[in-house]
Write an enzyme that holds these catalytic residues in place. Structure first.
Site, PDB file in Angstrom:
ATOM      1  N   GLY A  13       0.675  -1.228   0.027  1.00 37.72           N
ATOM      2  CA  GLY A  13       0.087   0.144  -0.020  1.00 37.72           C
ATOM      3  C   GLY A  13       0.864   1.351  -0.002  1.00 37.72           C
ATOM      4  O   GLY A  13       1.905   1.257   0.645  1.00 37.72           O
ATOM      5  N   LEU A  35      -1.528   7.326   1.539  1.00 38.95           N
ATOM      6  CA  LEU A  35      -1.035   8.297   2.906  1.00 38.95           C
ATOM      7  C   LEU A  35      -0.331   7.266   3.947  1.00 38.95           C
ATOM      8  O   LEU A  35       0.727   7.734   4.382  1.00 38.95           O
ATOM      9  CB  LEU A  35      -1.982   9.046   3.446  1.00 38.95           C
ATOM     10  N   GLY A  41       0.838   4.070   3.817  1.00 44.04           N
ATOM     11  CA  GLY A  41       1.793   3.232   3.445  1.00 44.04           C
ATOM     12  C   GLY A  41       2.779   4.230   2.486  1.00 44.04           C
ATOM     13  O   GLY A  41       4.214   3.645   2.876  1.00 44.04           O
ATOM     14  N   ARG A  78     -20.856  12.817  11.814  1.00 47.45           N
ATOM     15  CA  ARG A  78     -21.407  12.202  10.803  1.00 47.45           C
ATOM     16  C   ARG A  78     -22.293  11.123  11.003  1.00 47.45           C
ATOM     17  O   ARG A  78     -23.412  10.818  10.306  1.00 47.45           O
ATOM     18  CB  ARG A  78     -20.270  11.540  10.158  1.00 47.45           C
ATOM     19  N   HIS A 117     -18.872   5.211   3.667  1.00 46.62           N
ATOM     20  CA  HIS A 117     -17.601   6.119   3.336  1.00 46.62           C
ATOM     21  C   HIS A 117     -16.268   5.528   3.959  1.00 46.62           C
ATOM     22  O   HIS A 117     -15.226   5.541   3.206  1.00 46.62           O
ATOM     23  CB  HIS A 117     -17.976   7.425   3.807  1.00 46.62           C
ATOM     24  N   GLU A 165      -6.098   3.191   7.346  1.00 48.44           N
ATOM     25  CA  GLU A 165      -7.532   2.768   7.396  1.00 48.44           C
ATOM     26  C   GLU A 165      -7.415   1.184   7.508  1.00 48.44           C
ATOM     27  O   GLU A 165      -8.706   0.542   8.094  1.00 48.44           O
ATOM     28  CB  GLU A 165      -8.447   3.250   6.335  1.00 48.44           C
ATOM     29  N   ARG A 170     -15.847   7.773  12.986  1.00 47.31           N
ATOM     30  CA  ARG A 170     -14.529   8.713  12.918  1.00 47.31           C
ATOM     31  C   ARG A 170     -15.153  10.006  12.845  1.00 47.31           C
ATOM     32  O   ARG A 170     -15.872  10.259  11.783  1.00 47.31           O
ATOM     33  CB  ARG A 170     -13.952   8.233  11.555  1.00 47.31           C
ATOM     34  N   LEU A 187      -6.971  11.110   7.636  1.00 51.00           N
ATOM     35  CA  LEU A 187      -5.361  11.524   6.853  1.00 51.00           C
ATOM     36  C   LEU A 187      -4.486  11.625   8.110  1.00 51.00           C
ATOM     37  O   LEU A 187      -3.523  11.239   8.145  1.00 51.00           O
ATOM     38  CB  LEU A 187      -5.542  12.654   6.335  1.00 51.00           C
TER      39      LEU A 187
HETATM   40  C1  FAD Z   1     -14.175  10.698  -0.939  1.00 53.43           C
HETATM   41  C2  FAD Z   1     -13.533  10.628   0.225  1.00 53.43           C
HETATM   42  C3  FAD Z   1     -13.013  11.755   0.748  1.00 53.43           C
HETATM   43  C4  FAD Z   1     -12.257  11.603   1.999  1.00 53.43           C
HETATM   44  N1  FAD Z   1     -11.944  12.924   2.573  1.00 53.43           N
HETATM   45  C5  FAD Z   1     -11.089  12.792   3.766  1.00 53.43           C
HETATM   46  C6  FAD Z   1     -10.769  14.102   4.188  1.00 53.43           C
HETATM   47  O1  FAD Z   1     -11.127  15.188   3.953  1.00 53.43           O
HETATM   48  N2  FAD Z   1      -9.929  13.879   5.547  1.00 53.43           N
HETATM   49  C7  FAD Z   1      -9.737  12.731   6.067  1.00 53.43           C
HETATM   50  O2  FAD Z   1      -9.096  12.417   7.189  1.00 53.43           O
HETATM   51  N3  FAD Z   1     -10.145  11.398   5.623  1.00 53.43           N
HETATM   52  C8  FAD Z   1     -10.897  11.488   4.303  1.00 53.43           C
HETATM   53  N4  FAD Z   1     -11.244  10.265   3.781  1.00 53.43           N
HETATM   54  C9  FAD Z   1     -10.711   9.088   4.217  1.00 53.43           C
HETATM   55  C10 FAD Z   1      -9.270   8.950   3.736  1.00 53.43           C
HETATM   56  O3  FAD Z   1      -9.022   9.381   2.643  1.00 53.43           O
HETATM   57  C11 FAD Z   1      -8.834   7.435   4.024  1.00 53.43           C
HETATM   58  O4  FAD Z   1      -9.125   6.962   5.074  1.00 53.43           O
HETATM   59  C12 FAD Z   1      -7.281   7.420   3.638  1.00 53.43           C
HETATM   60  O5  FAD Z   1      -6.973   7.953   2.788  1.00 53.43           O
HETATM   61  C13 FAD Z   1      -6.817   5.841   3.815  1.00 53.43           C
HETATM   62  O6  FAD Z   1      -5.799   5.747   3.362  1.00 53.43           O
HETATM   63  P1  FAD Z   1      -4.867   4.427   3.519  1.00 53.43           P
HETATM   64  O7  FAD Z   1      -3.227   4.858   3.050  1.00 53.43           O
HETATM   65  O8  FAD Z   1      -4.855   3.892   4.868  1.00 53.43           O
HETATM   66  O9  FAD Z   1      -5.387   3.658   2.351  1.00 53.43           O
HETATM   67  P2  FAD Z   1      -5.537   4.078   0.501  1.00 53.43           P
HETATM   68  O10 FAD Z   1      -5.310   5.693   0.475  1.00 53.43           O
HETATM   69  O11 FAD Z   1      -6.662   3.378   0.483  1.00 53.43           O
HETATM   70  O12 FAD Z   1      -4.270   3.257   0.035  1.00 53.43           O
HETATM   71  C14 FAD Z   1      -4.339   1.736  -0.072  1.00 53.43           C
HETATM   72  C15 FAD Z   1      -3.082   1.446  -1.016  1.00 53.43           C
HETATM   73  O13 FAD Z   1      -2.996  -0.085  -0.617  1.00 53.43           O
HETATM   74  C16 FAD Z   1      -2.808  -0.702  -1.985  1.00 53.43           C
HETATM   75  N5  FAD Z   1      -3.423  -2.037  -1.909  1.00 53.43           N
HETATM   76  C17 FAD Z   1      -4.432  -2.278  -1.383  1.00 53.43           C
HETATM   77  N6  FAD Z   1      -4.499  -3.938  -1.632  1.00 53.43           N
HETATM   78  C18 FAD Z   1      -3.430  -4.072  -2.001  1.00 53.43           C
HETATM   79  C19 FAD Z   1      -2.893  -5.408  -2.434  1.00 53.43           C
HETATM   80  N7  FAD Z   1      -3.712  -6.518  -1.980  1.00 53.43           N
HETATM   81  N8  FAD Z   1      -1.921  -5.488  -2.925  1.00 53.43           N
HETATM   82  C20 FAD Z   1      -1.011  -4.459  -3.148  1.00 53.43           C
HETATM   83  N9  FAD Z   1      -1.573  -3.289  -2.933  1.00 53.43           N
HETATM   84  C21 FAD Z   1      -2.617  -2.926  -2.023  1.00 53.43           C
HETATM   85  C22 FAD Z   1      -3.451   0.317  -2.798  1.00 53.43           C
HETATM   86  O14 FAD Z   1      -2.717   0.155  -4.151  1.00 53.43           O
HETATM   87  C23 FAD Z   1      -3.019   1.745  -2.082  1.00 53.43           C
HETATM   88  O15 FAD Z   1      -1.725   2.081  -2.778  1.00 53.43           O
HETATM   89  C24 FAD Z   1     -11.860  10.231   2.562  1.00 53.43           C
HETATM   90  C25 FAD Z   1     -12.271   9.214   1.972  1.00 53.43           C
HETATM   91  C26 FAD Z   1     -13.167   9.258   0.665  1.00 53.43           C
HETATM   92  C27 FAD Z   1     -13.499   8.077   0.254  1.00 53.43           C
END
Ligand code: FAD
Length: 666
Positions: free
Chosen positions: A40, A43, A45, A337, A429, A453, A463, A469
């Site tokens: 991943g 943000l 990873g 929310r 969401h 997440e 949340r 983020l």
């Molecule tokens: C529309 C929207 C708006 C949002 N706005 C906000 C906001 O304003 N403020 C806030 O705090 N939060 C917000 N959130 C929530 C927030 O964006 C997410 O919770 C956060 O970005 C998740 O980050 P992450 O790095 O955990 O996962 P992600 O950004 O989902 O990244 C997952 C990564 O894992 C990789 N991956 C997944 N499975 C595999 C696999 N099996 N093999 C290899 N790679 C894999 C993907 O390729 C990706 O690189 C929002 C969410 C949405 C849907």
């Protein structure tokens, strides 16, 4: 197996500092001998990979998109919280901690949340140093806006593209390390299995999504930052590719899955328009700073609007019900929310919905346009009684704050939201549940960590906006880089982990068998056919309001659907090349198991808390009714062959620093 959350001793405000001071460290020369896999590059990873490589570890990073820049994190619109108190409005580390614990309806682990609040300010400094263009006020200081569930303004933002800008920061930091050879980036690779050797995570099996090749990768530790599982509902605001496979595979290998039923339904999304849709669109919570939510006061007006005989702008102020302001005068439109979502559903269920299906409420900017317009007229010494001028000036201010969101709305709905109020409705969401982790962010499999997440750690049952983020970047930039060293310290002389071992053979075989099964299945229906069916069961029976009868039905319906899926799914194409149907089949297979555990978790939790609303447990005025005596614990499920056999382990939640009270935002 007893759960050990490894929370350090001492007063809450000193735990993290004291812990860091006494943790095992790996010296810089030895870090070069240690490999870490990061699955991943969102943000969580991305920030972890960059920081671990900067520290000297050899990192292999994986994502299924064609670039880390396309992780779902890029979609985040509204902002990121931090206790900087730039507004001088009474914010502090404790207040951010308190708001987050209360916002999560007292179902989060205090020690983790306090650490999150402590490092929140560092995140902003880090991102500013990277050049992330966070919004600034006229005087040059960083600007803030308000999000739900708080009485202070602590949300930092970059227009409606906060996630994108933060991700570009993390991506730049990663690229520096890719250039130095400290990160080896595997784009378009999907992790499909975890390899466990002598009880420790030592590698993964990944499929090259372009060539179809199955690859073995070893490391001294594996970090999962694979995002959330909201797409178990088929329709959600998540990117269509977001999935649970990495988290679910580690669950099946021994990582407990915590609170799967805690899902956030976001109140302000563009309503569903028909069966053809494959995704829903969020309208950022930041809009609730200025938008007022309402439905008509009378059922006749609501009906007339639904039938197109009246427009919302035909209704005078006294014909409108600003129901959040009415029910929650202290927080008004900025209630959390879960509360805003349920209140919208309550009004729509009572017949006041305003779109054709009766599942929409208004988000109206007319008051804000007027207020900002008058301000501007005063500042510019113009006539504040000139209604047209005030409207024009006010519209300009609203456009400068939320222009890209308004444009997005207009493109999708084909209505101008500066003139006609937006229509919104709650949608799936964010998932607060995820792999269980201890204070070190390590799962119940030694050496397998989970961040962002994909873990369950900081948000409890709900949340607060702009906290994901913060958590993802806290985990990746500031927590994991310390705690993983403590785990790796004994491994410095171990040398490379070989991949030609029975454990890798076995893991690879399991992946190949599953892929081949799908390709050879030759059923009648597409993967989406089953995913949509699953989504409908989840939304109808495991969604915004749940009850024992619906949940019991959902559990057996999902199990039946899973059998049907394996019998009747058709996956065209071949194994040895780009095959998106095959990718989806693997992901939906996991959603079909996770969905059942999700419903099982919701059924066992005989209380309402945050986003988990059991109709049987509500106060007389329809608020969530917690049961702290019996349910103040994290539900961590152990896999035992199938979801119905999962075994529940409880991590009791201890609240020494906040008082457990029924949440009120009135
Ligand atoms: C529309 C929207 C708006 C949002 N706005 C906000 C906001 O304003 N403020 C806030 O705090 N939060 C917000 N959130 C929530 C927030 O964006 C997410 O919770 C956060 O970005 C998740 O980050 P992450 O790095 O955990 O996962 P992600 O950004 O989902 O990244 C997952 C990564 O894992 C990789 N991956 C997944 N499975 C595999 C696999 N099996 N093999 C290899 N790679 C894999 C993907 O390729 C990706 O690189 C929002 C969410 C949405 C849907």
């Amino acid at each position: 197996m007893a759960l050990d959350s490894k929370i350090p001793e001492g007063p809450i405000s000193e735990k993290w500092t004291h812990y860091k001071d006494h943790i095992n460290l790996v010296n810089p020369a030895n870090k070069r001998n240690l490999d870490i896999i990061v699955v991943g590059t969102g943000l969580a990873g991305g920030s972890a990979a960059a920081t671990l490589a900067e520290l000297g570890y050899n990192v292999k990073a994986f994502c299924f998109q064609d670039s880390p820049r396309r992780a779902h994190s890029i979609a985040a619109q509204g902002g990121i919280n931090a206790a900087k108190n730039y507004q001088g409005d009474g914010d502090s580390t404790f207040r951010l901690f308190y708001d987050t614990v209360k916002g999560g309806d007292y179902r989060a682990r205090e020690a983790n949340v306090h650490r999150l609040a402590e490092v929140s300010a560092n995140i902003i400094d880090q991102c500013v140093a990277q050049g992330v263009p966070l919004a600034r006020e006229y005087g040059g200081l960083l600007d803030n806006r308000s999000f739900g569930g708080t009485l202070v303004s602590r949300t930092f933002y970059a227009k409606g593209q906060t996630g994108q800008q933060l991700l570009l920061g993390a991506y730049s930091a990663m690229n520096r390390q890719i250039g130095r050879g400290k990160i080896k980036m595997y784009n378009r690779h999907e992790m499909l299995e975890l390899v466990v050797v002598n009880g420790k995570a030592r590698g993964i099996i990944a499929r090259n999504l372009i060539t179809g090749e199955i690859e073995r990768h070893s490391a001294h530790a594996v970090v999962i930052g694979s995002g959330g599982y909201g797409n178990v509902f088929f329709l959600s605001t998540n990117a269509m590719g977001s999935n649970a496979t990495a988290a679910w595979k580690i669950h099946k290998k021994g990582a407990f899955f915590a609170n799967p039923c805690y899902t956030q339904i976001h109140p302000t999304c563009i309503p569903v328009s028909g069966d053809h849709q494959s995704k829903l669109t969020l309208m950022s919570e930041s809009l609730r700073n200025d938008g007022r939510i309402w439905v008509p006061k009378s059922l006749e007006d609501a009906k007339a609007i639904r039938e197109g005989r009246k427009k919302p702008t035909d209704l005078s102020e006294d014909q409108r019900d600003y129901y959040l302001e009415r029910r929650y005068p202290a927080f008004g439109n900025l209630v959390p929310r879960d509360i805003a979502s349920r209140a919208a559903k309550e009004r729509c269920d009572a017949g006041f919905g305003v779109n054709k299906t009766g599942e929409a409420v208004y988000l109206d900017f007319a008051s804000a346009i007027e207020r900002y317009g008058r301000d501007q007229a005063k500042i510019k010494h113009l006539d504040e009684n000139d209604a047209a001028l005030v409207k024009k000036l006010g519209t300009e201010v609203v456009e400068s704050k939320y222009g890209n969101l308004f444009q997005m709305y207009e493109k999708i709905v084909d209505e101008n939201p500066y003139v006609t109020p937006m229509m919104i409705y709650p949608a799936v969401h964010y998932t607060m549940g995820g792999t269980w982790v201890d204070y070190n962010l390590m799962t119940t499999i030694p050496g397998c960590f989970s961040i962002g997440e994909s873990n369950f750690s900081d948000h409890g049952a709900n949340r607060l906006g702009a906290s994901a983020l913060m958590q993802g970047l806290a985990d990746g930039y500031f927590v994991l880089p310390y705690t993983i060293g403590d785990y790796l310290a004994p491994d410095i002389k171990m040398g490379k982990i070989p991949t030609n071992t029975p454990e890798f053979d076995e893991a690879e075989k399991a992946v190949r068998d599953q892929l081949e099964k799908f390709i050879n299945n030759n059923g009648k229906h597409s993967v989406d056919h089953f995913h949509k069916k699953l989504g409908k069961i989840m939304w109808d029976k495991v969604g915004m309001a749940r009850n024992a009868k619906g949940l019991t039905e959902a559990i057996s319906e999902i199990a039946e659907l899973r059998e049907e899926f394996y019998r009747d799914v058709k996956v065209p194409g071949t194994l040895d090349g780009f095959n998106q149907e095959l990718e989806k089949a693997m992901r939906v297979a996991d959603f079909l198991e996770l969905g059942e555990l999700f419903a099982k978790d919701a059924l066992h939790r005989n209380e309402s808390c945050g986003g988990h609303f059991r109709e049987e447990y509500q106060t007389p005025d329809g608020e969530a009714q917690r049961d702290d005596e019996n349910f103040a614990y994290v539900a961590a499920w152990e896999y035992k062959g199938k979801p119905s056999d999962a075994v529940l382990h409880k991590e009791p939640l201890v609240f020494d620093n906040v008082k457990l009270v029924q949440r009120s935002y009135k």
